[in-house]
Design a protein around this motif. Sequence first.
Motif, PDB file in Angstrom:
ATOM      1  N   THR A 289       1.657   6.268  13.159  1.00 50.15           N
ATOM      2  CA  THR A 289       1.434   5.195  14.132  1.00 50.15           C
ATOM      3  C   THR A 289       0.796   3.964  13.498  1.00 50.15           C
ATOM      4  O   THR A 289       0.694   2.936  14.143  1.00 50.15           O
ATOM      5  CB  THR A 289       0.537   5.685  15.279  1.00 50.15           C
ATOM      6  N   ARG A 290       0.377   4.064  12.271  1.00 51.89           N
ATOM      7  CA  ARG A 290      -0.237   2.919  11.599  1.00 51.89           C
ATOM      8  C   ARG A 290       0.846   1.932  11.200  1.00 51.89           C
ATOM      9  O   ARG A 290       1.856   2.290  10.617  1.00 51.89           O
ATOM     10  CB  ARG A 290      -1.002   3.363  10.371  1.00 51.89           C
ATOM     11  N   THR A 291       0.620   0.664  11.504  1.00 52.55           N
ATOM     12  CA  THR A 291       1.622  -0.352  11.184  1.00 52.55           C
ATOM     13  C   THR A 291       1.589  -0.736   9.714  1.00 52.55           C
ATOM     14  O   THR A 291       2.554  -1.270   9.206  1.00 52.55           O
ATOM     15  CB  THR A 291       1.405  -1.611  12.038  1.00 52.55           C
ATOM     16  N   THR A 292       0.497  -0.474   9.033  1.00 54.72           N
ATOM     17  CA  THR A 292       0.401  -0.852   7.629  1.00 54.72           C
ATOM     18  C   THR A 292       0.626   0.343   6.709  1.00 54.72           C
ATOM     19  O   THR A 292       0.281   0.307   5.548  1.00 54.72           O
ATOM     20  CB  THR A 292      -0.973  -1.483   7.334  1.00 54.72           C
ATOM     21  N   TYR A 293       1.180   1.406   7.221  1.00 55.05           N
ATOM     22  CA  TYR A 293       1.419   2.606   6.427  1.00 55.05           C
ATOM     23  C   TYR A 293       2.363   2.290   5.272  1.00 55.05           C
ATOM     24  O   TYR A 293       3.472   1.825   5.464  1.00 55.05           O
ATOM     25  CB  TYR A 293       2.018   3.702   7.312  1.00 55.05           C
ATOM     26  N   GLY A 294       1.907   2.514   4.071  1.00 53.13           N
ATOM     27  CA  GLY A 294       2.737   2.280   2.908  1.00 53.13           C
ATOM     28  C   GLY A 294       2.746   0.838   2.418  1.00 53.13           C
ATOM     29  O   GLY A 294       3.459   0.522   1.493  1.00 53.13           O
ATOM     30  N   SER A 295       1.982  -0.046   3.011  1.00 48.08           N
ATOM     31  CA  SER A 295       2.009  -1.449   2.585  1.00 48.08           C
ATOM     32  C   SER A 295       0.693  -1.833   1.903  1.00 48.08           C
ATOM     33  O   SER A 295       0.088  -2.830   2.211  1.00 48.08           O
ATOM     34  CB  SER A 295       2.290  -2.376   3.759  1.00 48.08           C
ATOM     35  N   THR A 296       0.259  -0.986   1.005  1.00 48.26           N
ATOM     36  CA  THR A 296      -0.958  -1.303   0.272  1.00 48.26           C
ATOM     37  C   THR A 296      -0.588  -1.793  -1.115  1.00 48.26           C
ATOM     38  O   THR A 296       0.547  -1.692  -1.547  1.00 48.26           O
ATOM     39  CB  THR A 296      -1.860  -0.062   0.171  1.00 48.26           C
ATOM     40  N   GLY A 297      -1.539  -2.315  -1.793  1.00 47.11           N
ATOM     41  CA  GLY A 297      -1.298  -2.792  -3.142  1.00 47.11           C
ATOM     42  C   GLY A 297      -0.790  -4.213  -3.165  1.00 47.11           C
ATOM     43  O   GLY A 297      -0.752  -4.916  -2.152  1.00 47.11           O
ATOM     44  N   LEU A 298      -0.374  -4.627  -4.331  1.00 49.47           N
ATOM     45  CA  LEU A 298       0.041  -6.004  -4.547  1.00 49.47           C
ATOM     46  C   LEU A 298       1.292  -6.367  -3.747  1.00 49.47           C
ATOM     47  O   LEU A 298       1.354  -7.409  -3.099  1.00 49.47           O
ATOM     48  CB  LEU A 298       0.296  -6.248  -6.033  1.00 49.47           C
ATOM     49  N   PHE A 299       2.299  -5.501  -3.753  1.00 51.33           N
ATOM     50  CA  PHE A 299       3.542  -5.820  -3.054  1.00 51.33           C
ATOM     51  C   PHE A 299       3.346  -5.874  -1.542  1.00 51.33           C
ATOM     52  O   PHE A 299       3.947  -6.704  -0.862  1.00 51.33           O
ATOM     53  CB  PHE A 299       4.643  -4.821  -3.412  1.00 51.33           C
ATOM     54  N   GLY A 300       2.483  -5.029  -1.019  1.00 53.49           N
ATOM     55  CA  GLY A 300       2.189  -5.073   0.407  1.00 53.49           C
ATOM     56  C   GLY A 300       1.482  -6.358   0.801  1.00 53.49           C
ATOM     57  O   GLY A 300       1.766  -6.959   1.831  1.00 53.49           O
TER      58      GLY A 300
END
Length: 72
Positions: free
Chosen positions: A7-18
């Motif tokens: 349910t997290r909208t930022t799931y997988g969008s960490t780091g520089l590319f996110g």
Amino acid sequence: MAAFDTTRTTYGSTGLFGRIGLLFIAAASAVVAWNDARNSKKTLNALSDRELADIGLSRGDIEDISTGKPVF
């Protein structure tokens, strides 16, 4: 049993590319908001004073509306 929080909208969008992706999203959102304000201002300016009065506005209110300020 393992459970994943999807349910997290930022799931997988960490780091520089996110972060770069979020920067592009923010820039695109700003352009869309600017274009919406520009179109609203252009449409309201095309109305006559009588038509503006019918919807409870005056010429002086157009700039406030296009910038998102409340009109009382």
